[in-house]
Write a protein that holds these residues in place. Structure first.
Motif, PDB file in Angstrom:
ATOM      1  N   ARG A 170       5.183  11.496   7.671  1.00 61.32           N
ATOM      2  CA  ARG A 170       4.766  12.385   8.756  1.00 61.32           C
ATOM      3  C   ARG A 170       5.450  13.755   8.667  1.00 61.32           C
ATOM      4  O   ARG A 170       4.999  14.717   9.292  1.00 61.32           O
ATOM      5  CB  ARG A 170       5.074  11.747  10.108  1.00 61.32           C
ATOM      6  N   ALA A 171       6.527  13.830   7.911  1.00 60.09           N
ATOM      7  CA  ALA A 171       7.218  15.114   7.718  1.00 60.09           C
ATOM      8  C   ALA A 171       6.713  15.857   6.484  1.00 60.09           C
ATOM      9  O   ALA A 171       7.200  16.948   6.174  1.00 60.09           O
ATOM     10  CB  ALA A 171       8.724  14.877   7.599  1.00 60.09           C
ATOM     11  N   SER A 172       5.734  15.307   5.782  1.00 64.63           N
ATOM     12  CA  SER A 172       5.239  15.892   4.543  1.00 64.63           C
ATOM     13  C   SER A 172       4.353  17.103   4.806  1.00 64.63           C
ATOM     14  O   SER A 172       3.800  17.284   5.901  1.00 64.63           O
ATOM     15  CB  SER A 172       4.451  14.846   3.744  1.00 64.63           C
ATOM     16  N   ALA A 173       4.180  17.942   3.773  1.00 67.19           N
ATOM     17  CA  ALA A 173       3.299  19.109   3.880  1.00 67.19           C
ATOM     18  C   ALA A 173       1.857  18.669   4.118  1.00 67.19           C
ATOM     19  O   ALA A 173       1.123  19.296   4.891  1.00 67.19           O
ATOM     20  CB  ALA A 173       3.404  19.942   2.610  1.00 67.19           C
ATOM     21  N   PHE A 174       1.440  17.586   3.457  1.00 69.51           N
ATOM     22  CA  PHE A 174       0.073  17.080   3.637  1.00 69.51           C
ATOM     23  C   PHE A 174      -0.205  16.743   5.097  1.00 69.51           C
ATOM     24  O   PHE A 174      -1.223  17.155   5.667  1.00 69.51           O
ATOM     25  CB  PHE A 174      -0.119  15.834   2.761  1.00 69.51           C
ATOM     26  N   CYS A 231       0.807  -1.224   0.000  1.00 75.83           N
ATOM     27  CA  CYS A 231       0.000   0.000   0.000  1.00 75.83           C
ATOM     28  C   CYS A 231       0.835   1.267   0.000  1.00 75.83           C
ATOM     29  O   CYS A 231       0.307   2.353  -0.278  1.00 75.83           O
ATOM     30  CB  CYS A 231      -0.929  -0.008   1.219  1.00 75.83           C
ATOM     31  N   LEU A 232       2.138   1.170   0.296  1.00 77.71           N
ATOM     32  CA  LEU A 232       2.958   2.374   0.418  1.00 77.71           C
ATOM     33  C   LEU A 232       2.943   3.264  -0.832  1.00 77.71           C
ATOM     34  O   LEU A 232       2.848   4.495  -0.708  1.00 77.71           O
ATOM     35  CB  LEU A 232       4.398   1.997   0.754  1.00 77.71           C
ATOM     36  N   PRO A 233       3.023   2.716  -2.070  1.00 76.67           N
ATOM     37  CA  PRO A 233       2.977   3.605  -3.242  1.00 76.67           C
ATOM     38  C   PRO A 233       1.678   4.406  -3.318  1.00 76.67           C
ATOM     39  O   PRO A 233       1.702   5.605  -3.604  1.00 76.67           O
ATOM     40  CB  PRO A 233       3.103   2.623  -4.424  1.00 76.67           C
ATOM     41  N   GLN A 234       0.534   3.744  -3.047  1.00 75.16           N
ATOM     42  CA  GLN A 234      -0.743   4.461  -3.095  1.00 75.16           C
ATOM     43  C   GLN A 234      -0.843   5.487  -1.975  1.00 75.16           C
ATOM     44  O   GLN A 234      -1.320   6.603  -2.182  1.00 75.16           O
ATOM     45  CB  GLN A 234      -1.912   3.472  -2.997  1.00 75.16           C
ATOM     46  N   LEU A 235      -0.380   5.109  -0.775  1.00 72.50           N
ATOM     47  CA  LEU A 235      -0.406   6.040   0.347  1.00 72.50           C
ATOM     48  C   LEU A 235       0.491   7.242   0.059  1.00 72.50           C
ATOM     49  O   LEU A 235       0.106   8.399   0.314  1.00 72.50           O
ATOM     50  CB  LEU A 235       0.051   5.321   1.619  1.00 72.50           C
ATOM     51  N   VAL A 282      -1.215   9.602  -2.409  1.00 72.33           N
ATOM     52  CA  VAL A 282      -2.231  10.440  -1.775  1.00 72.33           C
ATOM     53  C   VAL A 282      -1.576  11.601  -1.049  1.00 72.33           C
ATOM     54  O   VAL A 282      -2.031  12.741  -1.113  1.00 72.33           O
ATOM     55  CB  VAL A 282      -3.091   9.610  -0.801  1.00 72.33           C
ATOM     56  N   VAL A 283      -0.489  11.320  -0.338  1.00 68.70           N
ATOM     57  CA  VAL A 283       0.214  12.375   0.392  1.00 68.70           C
ATOM     58  C   VAL A 283       0.805  13.401  -0.579  1.00 68.70           C
ATOM     59  O   VAL A 283       0.778  14.615  -0.312  1.00 68.70           O
ATOM     60  CB  VAL A 283       1.331  11.762   1.267  1.00 68.70           C
ATOM     61  N   ARG A 284       1.312  12.927  -1.709  1.00 68.83           N
ATOM     62  CA  ARG A 284       1.905  13.840  -2.697  1.00 68.83           C
ATOM     63  C   ARG A 284       0.852  14.665  -3.410  1.00 68.83           C
ATOM     64  O   ARG A 284       1.026  15.866  -3.638  1.00 68.83           O
ATOM     65  CB  ARG A 284       2.715  13.038  -3.720  1.00 68.83           C
ATOM     66  N   SER A 285      -0.255  14.018  -3.778  1.00 67.89           N
ATOM     67  CA  SER A 285      -1.293  14.710  -4.547  1.00 67.89           C
ATOM     68  C   SER A 285      -2.668  14.327  -4.015  1.00 67.89           C
ATOM     69  O   SER A 285      -3.388  13.534  -4.622  1.00 67.89           O
ATOM     70  CB  SER A 285      -1.160  14.331  -6.036  1.00 67.89           C
ATOM     71  N   TYR A 333      -7.025   5.942  -2.721  1.00 64.63           N
ATOM     72  CA  TYR A 333      -7.761   6.039  -1.459  1.00 64.63           C
ATOM     73  C   TYR A 333      -8.359   4.696  -1.063  1.00 64.63           C
ATOM     74  O   TYR A 333      -8.438   4.361   0.123  1.00 64.63           O
ATOM     75  CB  TYR A 333      -8.858   7.099  -1.558  1.00 64.63           C
ATOM     76  N   ASN A 334      -8.773   3.901  -2.059  1.00 68.86           N
ATOM     77  CA  ASN A 334      -9.336   2.585  -1.762  1.00 68.86           C
ATOM     78  C   ASN A 334      -8.280   1.667  -1.138  1.00 68.86           C
ATOM     79  O   ASN A 334      -8.577   0.912  -0.196  1.00 68.86           O
ATOM     80  CB  ASN A 334      -9.884   1.948  -3.043  1.00 68.86           C
ATOM     81  N   ALA A 335      -7.038   1.743  -1.628  1.00 71.86           N
ATOM     82  CA  ALA A 335      -5.958   0.935  -1.053  1.00 71.86           C
ATOM     83  C   ALA A 335      -5.718   1.330   0.406  1.00 71.86           C
ATOM     84  O   ALA A 335      -5.461   0.470   1.260  1.00 71.86           O
ATOM     85  CB  ALA A 335      -4.681   1.102  -1.877  1.00 71.86           C
ATOM     86  N   CYS A 336      -5.807   2.620   0.698  1.00 69.31           N
ATOM     87  CA  CYS A 336      -5.625   3.086   2.083  1.00 69.31           C
ATOM     88  C   CYS A 336      -6.735   2.547   2.982  1.00 69.31           C
ATOM     89  O   CYS A 336      -6.472   2.116   4.116  1.00 69.31           O
ATOM     90  CB  CYS A 336      -5.601   4.608   2.122  1.00 69.31           C
TER      91      CYS A 336
END
Length: 447
Positions: free
Chosen positions: A203-207, A55-59, A62-65, A233-236
């Motif tokens: 956790r250090a991301s702008a999102f 799930c990390l790529p999808q997560l 989401v954090v990036r965009s 979002y579904n993967a999350c």
């Protein structure tokens, strides 16, 4: 380490009928109950790691965009600075008399309502993703403890090393200590450590920082259109549901339950220590669900010299020792420390902690997963009934701890004015040491 072993200690009480402390000690001899519980067991770490890595790529995407909504608002701005005036903004300006000023005999708006557009992050789905990041970080703690328990090191095996020099530690060390290290545990630990590092980046991301300003997501995610139809979002959402299912199998203890189980572990292990010293239980207690507000009241043990009463709750263990051979008694308070963010209390003689401590004459880390730490608890118990043969005629004049002759006779006991030791004589050839120090105390308190 500590929480994992505490969880396993608690599992021994799940689904069982209430039983006496004496019965638990019998079960320990039979091998069906344990105070020392190694935690180097195999969780299904591979499945856990695979699902999170999947799930990390999808997560991360989401954090990036993240999905955001466009929020239209009307704000008051000075007339000469306004742009993007809309019919709605003009109507709002006309209706607000506070914006209009009389100038050169004419009413003119000093401020107008201008339309502004902002990206709105505060959506149900984004709050869920932010909470999922925290959920994974917390969730990795216990598997990391289990895997690290399989990797032995000298400091972990001997918590009391800070109170020893190198020569003492060499005398104590077990030659087979490192033979039990498990290579598979190390492999699993590396994977989990890598995952926690990736989560730290998220956790250090702008999102994450933006979403931290909004109310926390609570409960179980519901299937919104975005969580169902957007692949990321579904993967999350599916990872959240998987963690809930995995977590149900572990039955993790809450903070309050940890305090209750730790109180039970320490109190019962203390009774065990007294029994191992030759005491017999004369007033027992029934034990059942130790994770729910555990307490003990009036458990009594005796030997030929002492009567010991033990009371316990989630904060402390109180021990009253009465000497049958003389008019003397001593109360010992043992603080139970489970919150690493809080300092030790002051109104105690000893502290036992679920977490690593700076060692002194009064503090020790005692957990089910470390056999040597249980020996530290045995020593605390022995300190309450510390007797040995000694000639009263000699040691009523010279301190038997430091050898000083600055000994003060307090009628029922003797106190050394040099080292602070306190002791008394139940008979002419037996000394009961009530108090003495070995290490220097940073806080200046006596133990």
């Amino acid at each position: 380490m500590s929480v994992a072993s505490l969880e396993k200690f608690n599992k021994q009480f799940e689904g069982r009928a209430p039983c006496s402390i004496a019965r638990l000690l019998e079960e320990e001899k039979e091998g069906t109950f344990a105070f020392y519980i190694p935690t180097a067991v195999k969780l299904d770490t591979a499945t856990l790691v695979d699902r999170i890595e999947e799930c990390l790529p999808q997560l991360s995407e989401v954090v990036r965009s993240p999905y955001i909504v466009l929020k239209n608002e009307y704000n008051r701005v000075r007339t000469e600075l306004a742009d993007n005036l809309t019919p709605q903004g003009i109507r709002m300006t006309v209706k607000d008399p506070k914006l209009w000023k009389l100038k050169d005999g004419k009413l003119r708006p000093e401020y107008v309502y201008a339309k502004s557009r902002e990206d709105e992050y505060n959506t149900y789905e984004n709050r869920m993703v932010r909470a999922l990041i925290d959920k994974i970080v917390r969730f990795l703690n216990l598997p990391m403890e289990y895997t690290k328990e399989g990797i032995k090191n000298m400091y972990e095996a001997y918590f009391q090393r800070a109170s020893l020099n190198k020569f003492d530690l060499i005398k104590l060390i077990d030659d087979d200590l490192f033979k039990t290290s498990d290579a598979r545990s190390f492999t699993d630990y590396k994977k989990l450590f890598y995952l926690r590092g990736k989560l730290s980046q998220l956790r250090a991301s702008a999102f994450y920082k933006i979403m931290s300003q909004f109310p926390l997501f609570v409960g179980r995610p519901e299937a919104t259109n975005l969580l169902v139809h957007n692949a990321n979002y579904n993967a999350c959402m599916r990872l959240w549901l998987f963690l809930d299912e995995f977590n149900a199998g572990l039955s993790l203890l809450s903070q309050d339950e940890q305090k209750s189980v730790y109180s039970a572990f320490i109190a019962l292990a203390m009774v065990r220590s007294y029994v191992n010293l030759g005491f017999r239980i004369v007033k027992d207690a029934e034990i059942s669900h130790i994770s729910e507000n555990f307490s003990l009241h009036g458990v009594v043990l005796e030997n030929d010299c002492f009567r010991v009463r033990l009371d316990a709750d989630k904060e402390r263990v109180n021990i009253l020792v009465q000497c049958a051979r003389m008019k003397a008694q001593q109360t010992t308070v043992v603080e139970l420390h489970t919150d690493i963010s809080e300092p030790f209390g002051k109104n105690n003689q000893f502290v036992v902690s679920l977490h690593r401590t700076d060692y002194s004459d009064r503090a020790a880390c005692v957990v089910p997963g470390n056999k040597n730490s249980l020996k530290d608890l045995d020593s605390i118990v022995r300190c309450t009934v510390f007797t040995f043969e000694a000639d009263k005629e000699i040691y009523e004049k010279l301190c038997l701890i430091c050898g000083s002759n600055a000994l003060e006779d307090k009628e029922y006991f003797y106190k050394c004015l040099d080292c602070g030791a306190v002791y008394c004589f139940p008979d002419e050839h037996t000394v009961w040491v009530n108090q003495f120090n070995v290490l220097s105390h940073k806080d200046g308190e006596e133990s």
